[in-house]
Every structure is written in C-alpha cells, then in structure tokens.
Design an enzyme around this catalytic site. Structure first.
Site, mmCIF file in Angstrom:
data_model
loop_
_atom_site.group_PDB
_atom_site.id
_atom_site.type_symbol
_atom_site.label_atom_id
_atom_site.label_comp_id
_atom_site.label_asym_id
_atom_site.label_seq_id
_atom_site.Cartn_x
_atom_site.Cartn_y
_atom_site.Cartn_z
ATOM 1 N N ALA A 36 16.944 80.620 -59.925
ATOM 2 C CA ALA A 36 16.466 81.899 -60.463
ATOM 3 C C ALA A 36 15.589 81.683 -61.858
ATOM 4 O O ALA A 36 15.040 82.765 -62.321
ATOM 5 C CB ALA A 36 17.785 82.601 -60.861
ATOM 6 N N GLN A 82 17.000 78.854 -53.931
ATOM 7 C CA GLN A 82 18.095 79.522 -53.960
ATOM 8 C C GLN A 82 17.825 81.097 -54.057
ATOM 9 O O GLN A 82 18.700 81.913 -53.919
ATOM 10 C CB GLN A 82 19.075 79.327 -55.176
ATOM 11 C CG GLN A 82 19.655 77.967 -55.217
ATOM 12 C CD GLN A 82 20.399 77.568 -56.306
ATOM 13 O OE1 GLN A 82 21.682 77.733 -56.496
ATOM 14 N NE2 GLN A 82 19.911 76.941 -57.333
ATOM 15 N N ILE A 142 16.237 84.729 -53.704
ATOM 16 C CA ILE A 142 16.304 85.547 -52.462
ATOM 17 C C ILE A 142 15.067 86.704 -52.631
ATOM 18 O O ILE A 142 15.047 87.799 -52.000
ATOM 19 C CB ILE A 142 17.521 86.155 -52.249
ATOM 20 C CG1 ILE A 142 17.988 86.640 -53.589
ATOM 21 C CG2 ILE A 142 18.652 85.201 -52.006
ATOM 22 C CD1 ILE A 142 19.497 87.692 -53.478
ATOM 23 N N HIS A 198 19.635 80.649 -49.497
ATOM 24 C CA HIS A 198 20.687 81.917 -49.519
ATOM 25 C C HIS A 198 20.136 83.125 -49.058
ATOM 26 O O HIS A 198 20.711 84.216 -49.100
ATOM 27 C CB HIS A 198 21.104 82.166 -50.840
ATOM 28 C CG HIS A 198 21.696 81.130 -51.551
ATOM 29 N ND1 HIS A 198 21.784 80.574 -52.853
ATOM 30 C CD2 HIS A 198 22.840 80.254 -50.958
ATOM 31 C CE1 HIS A 198 22.569 79.663 -53.236
ATOM 32 N NE2 HIS A 198 23.134 79.396 -52.031
ATOM 33 N N CYS A 219 23.794 97.872 -34.905
ATOM 34 C CA CYS A 219 22.758 97.718 -33.869
ATOM 35 C C CYS A 219 21.964 96.346 -33.740
ATOM 36 O O CYS A 219 21.020 96.114 -32.984
ATOM 37 C CB CYS A 219 22.070 98.915 -33.385
ATOM 38 S SG CYS A 219 20.840 99.344 -34.824
ATOM 39 N N THR A 273 17.382 76.032 -62.300
ATOM 40 C CA THR A 273 18.680 76.215 -61.943
ATOM 41 C C THR A 273 19.505 75.414 -62.670
ATOM 42 O O THR A 273 19.323 74.339 -62.987
ATOM 43 C CB THR A 273 18.571 75.733 -60.362
ATOM 44 O OG1 THR A 273 20.016 75.866 -59.966
ATOM 45 C CG2 THR A 273 18.091 74.451 -60.064
ATOM 46 N N SER A 274 20.791 76.022 -62.869
ATOM 47 C CA SER A 274 21.808 75.357 -63.578
ATOM 48 C C SER A 274 22.451 74.389 -62.493
ATOM 49 O O SER A 274 23.284 73.178 -62.964
ATOM 50 C CB SER A 274 22.937 76.428 -64.014
ATOM 51 O OG SER A 274 23.554 77.298 -62.823
ATOM 52 N N ASN A 331 13.774 71.823 -66.694
ATOM 53 C CA ASN A 331 14.697 72.864 -66.761
ATOM 54 C C ASN A 331 14.930 73.299 -68.284
ATOM 55 O O ASN A 331 14.344 72.296 -69.106
ATOM 56 C CB ASN A 331 16.070 72.560 -66.441
ATOM 57 C CG ASN A 331 16.728 73.379 -65.418
ATOM 58 O OD1 ASN A 331 16.225 74.088 -64.700
ATOM 59 N ND2 ASN A 331 18.152 73.208 -65.277
#
EC number: 2.3.1.286
Length: 234
Positions: free
Chosen positions: A26, A102, A104, A120, A131, A187-188, A211
């Site tokens: 993220a 990760q 989305i 993810h 349907c 990312t952690s 990071n």
C-alpha cells in the site's frame, strides 16, 4: 535523508540483473492519494468493527449493506492515477521483470505494466455472486444487489478468511525462483502468505528493501526512505 550511495548501488544492481521481481504494498499507492491500511491515517483506523470482520465473507452475505458502504467509502478511488513509482516499476518489468503486488487498486496496470500479478485480486474485477456475471463499477456503486437476478455483488478481492487463488500462488513461486533480484517496496511485509514468498526466492538473488521502515527479514540491503524519492532518482 535518503542514502544516495545506496541508491547508486541499487541502480547498479537493477542494471546488471537479468530478471527482477518487485514485491509491493500500500505504501506505493499512498503517493496517488490512496490511503494505506493500518497507519494513523489508514482506512482501518477508527473503524466500528475489526477489518477482519467487516471485510469477510460472513459480512458480505450476512450484512451486505455494511460491507458495501465500507468498501465504497474507504477503498474505491476510481480517479486515482499512477505515480512515478508505478511508472518506473512498469518500465523495468516490461523490459525484464515481474511485479507481485498486494495492491488491489489496478494502478500498476494503469501505468502500463504488462507483468503484474495481483496477489489479493482487484477491486474493479466486480461480479455477481449468484449469476457470476461481470458488473461495472458504476452499477456496483449504486447498489450491491444485481438488478438481473437480485444476487449480491462483490469485488474480486481476497477477503479475510478466503484462500489465495492457487494459480496465483503457483505463478508467484515460479517468479520468485527465476528472479536474480528481489525489490520489496511500500509494504510492512507482515501479511501472510505474501510475506512467505521470500522463502521461495532464488538463493543467489540479492534483496533490496525500499521502505520507510525495516521489515523482519535477514540478508537485505536496505534503503530506509521514501520510495517516491528513490524511484525518482533511477
């Protein structure tokens, strides 16, 4: 202040590698105006119930209005645009690499990356659970009930308690094994099974971490700093 010598070393490793794999989270998309999850300004901060409850299959079917309201208010940013990090990763991947993310939010694909594995899932892969027909974002924004069959509509993301697609896992492991350079960014690296991918890397592969904070892993060359500044210098 970001270590310029380390950036130069990282840049040299990128140039000499034959196949790079990026593992992102993220922190990459916050620069595009999309909040992360667990920081003070993240979407999980101050929620009425734990995210593990809200973003679960039980809530999707048992309390669909709560689920729908939460994802629409906190997770969809259809106007967001890719930033320099997405664009640079796309450029490198299209030349000689893969991205396992990760995220989305589909921003990597918007940036033109042709080698993206969305670990993810994707918020915009929307469908009716009854349907199975595809539903566009605008229709889902208006109602969580499918007008055709009254089924519950959902985004194609992995909810808490759901398993990762086996094909995604298999492909991810294949990518890790063939890559000679691993770059972890934004990312952690504490969410499993994503964090477990490092165990499948090529033993000869060098690992770089771009990071703001360190992660619980060994054998990593680190640049503890802002990813946007680092990728802007590549």
């Amino acid at each position: 202040m970001t270590d310029l010598a380390k950036i130069a070393s990282f840049k040299q490793d990128l140039a000499s590698s034959k196949h790079v794999v990026f593992l992102t989270g993220a922190g990459i998309s916050t620069h595009s105006g999309i909040p992360d999850y667990r920081s003070k300004s993240g979407i999980y901060n101050g929620v009425s119930e734990p995210p593990e409850i809200i973003l679960s299959e039980d809530t999707l079917y048992g309390r669909p209005e709560l689920f729908h309201n939460f994802v629409m208010k906190n997770m969809y940013f259809p106007q967001a645009l890719p930033n320099k990090i997405h664009e640079k990763i796309a450029q490198i991947c299209n030349e000689k690499g893969d991205l396992i993310t990760q995220n989305i939010d589909r921003l990597d694909k918007k940036a033109g990356n042709e080698h993206v594995l969305e670990f993810h899932g994707n918020l915009y892969d929307i469908y009716c659970t009854k349907c199975q027909k595809k539903v566009d974002y605008q229709a889902y924004e208006k109602d969580y009930r499918h007008e055709n069959c009254d089924g519950i509509i959902r985004p194609g993301i992995v909810l808490y308690g759901e398993a990762i697609n086996p094909e995604t896992l298999t492909k991810s492991v294949e990518i890790m094994r063939k890559s000679d350079l691993v770059v972890i960014a934004g990312t952690s690296f504490v969410v499993y099974p994503f964090a477990q991918l490092l165990a499948y890397r090529n033993p000869a592969a060098k690992i770089w971490l771009i990071n703001k904070t360190s992660i619980p892993a060994t054998g990593i060359s680190e640049i503890i700093g802002d990813a946007l500044e680092v990728f802007d210098r590549l």
